[in-house]
Design an enzyme around this catalytic site. Structure first.
Site, PDB file in Angstrom:
ATOM      1  N   SER A   1     -13.310 -34.145  23.984  1.00 19.70           N
ATOM      2  CA  SER A   1     -13.935 -35.467  24.086  1.00 19.70           C
ATOM      3  C   SER A   1     -15.178 -35.418  24.967  1.00 19.70           C
ATOM      4  CB  SER A   1     -12.961 -36.488  24.683  1.00 19.70           C
ATOM      5  OG  SER A   1     -13.612 -37.727  24.899  1.00 19.70           O
TER       6      SER A   1
ATOM      7  N   THR B   1     -16.280 -31.394  31.369  1.00 16.68           N
ATOM      8  CA  THR B   1     -16.705 -30.132  30.772  1.00 16.68           C
ATOM      9  C   THR B   1     -17.356 -30.348  29.416  1.00 16.68           C
ATOM     10  OG1 THR B   1     -14.906 -29.021  31.944  1.00 16.68           O
ATOM     11  CG2 THR B   1     -15.958 -27.806  30.171  1.00 16.68           C
ATOM     12  N   CYS B   2     -16.814 -31.251  28.619  1.00 22.85           N
ATOM     13  CA  CYS B   2     -17.395 -31.527  27.299  1.00 22.85           C
ATOM     14  C   CYS B   2     -18.790 -32.131  27.455  1.00 22.85           C
ATOM     15  CB  CYS B   2     -16.490 -32.465  26.500  1.00 22.85           C
ATOM     16  SG  CYS B   2     -14.826 -31.815  26.233  1.00 22.85           S
ATOM     17  N   ALA B   3     -18.925 -33.049  28.390  1.00 19.60           N
ATOM     18  CA  ALA B   3     -20.237 -33.642  28.667  1.00 19.60           C
ATOM     19  C   ALA B   3     -21.212 -32.565  29.135  1.00 19.60           C
ATOM     20  CB  ALA B   3     -20.107 -34.745  29.710  1.00 19.60           C
TER      21      ALA B   3
END
Length: 166
Positions: free
Chosen positions: A54, A59-61
């Site tokens: 997500s 971390t995804c951002a």
């Protein structure tokens, strides 16, 4: 079934990433404007699939920002960030961050991508979401690099993915 960790705890991932040297599996995802996004849309282009749980996690951002920054000097590669986030969440995040060097696509209309790319988390608190992975695809649609990130909370190997498309 592959195994990764989430904050050190074992997590199972169904399937396997497409093998290096194989033809990339076709997919149908949903873009920010709710239109279909297909592998054929990138025919003749180098493509990196930045796959993650997500965009609303740190971390995804970070990986979305990193690939966006690295695309400043690479007009020969398209980065497609893929998760189960709704297209509206992607639009909000990319708009707020000023990210315009990457594309985003959601699996929310069809989970077939998770199966064909071997990234469906099978158990644990993120069960049903995408595992963190990167797949690099050349202009002929062949997989030239893949990485299932061993610890979901870690960032992928950006240099290895981009180098595979040099």
């Amino acid at each position: 079934m592959a195994s990764v960790t989430l904050q050190g705890n074992p997590v199972s991932v169904q399937g396997d990433l497409p093998a290096v040297g194989s033809q990339a599996p076709d997919f149908r995802l949903t873009g920010q404007d709710l239109s279909d996004v297909k592998l054929a849309d990138f025919a003749g282009k180098k493509l990196i699939l930045n796959i993650y749980p997500s965009v609303d996690t740190g971390t995804c951002a970070a990986s979305t920002r990193q690939f966006n920054e690295r695309m400043n000097d690479r007009d020969d590669v398209v980065v497609l960030c893929v998760s189960q986030d709704l297209p509206f969440a992607f639009a909000r995040f990319c708009g707020a961050e000023g990210l315009d060097n990457i594309k985003t696509a959601s699996t929310f209309r069809s989970s077939a991508f998770l199966d064909s790319y071997g990234v469906k988390i099978a158990d644990g608190p993120l069960a049903g979401l995408c595992a963190r992975a990167v797949v690099a695809i050349d202009e002929q649609g062949k997989v030239v690099y893949n990485q299932l990130v061993a610890e979901i909370a870690d960032e992928p190997d950006y240099e290895a993915a981009l180098s595979a498309l040099s």
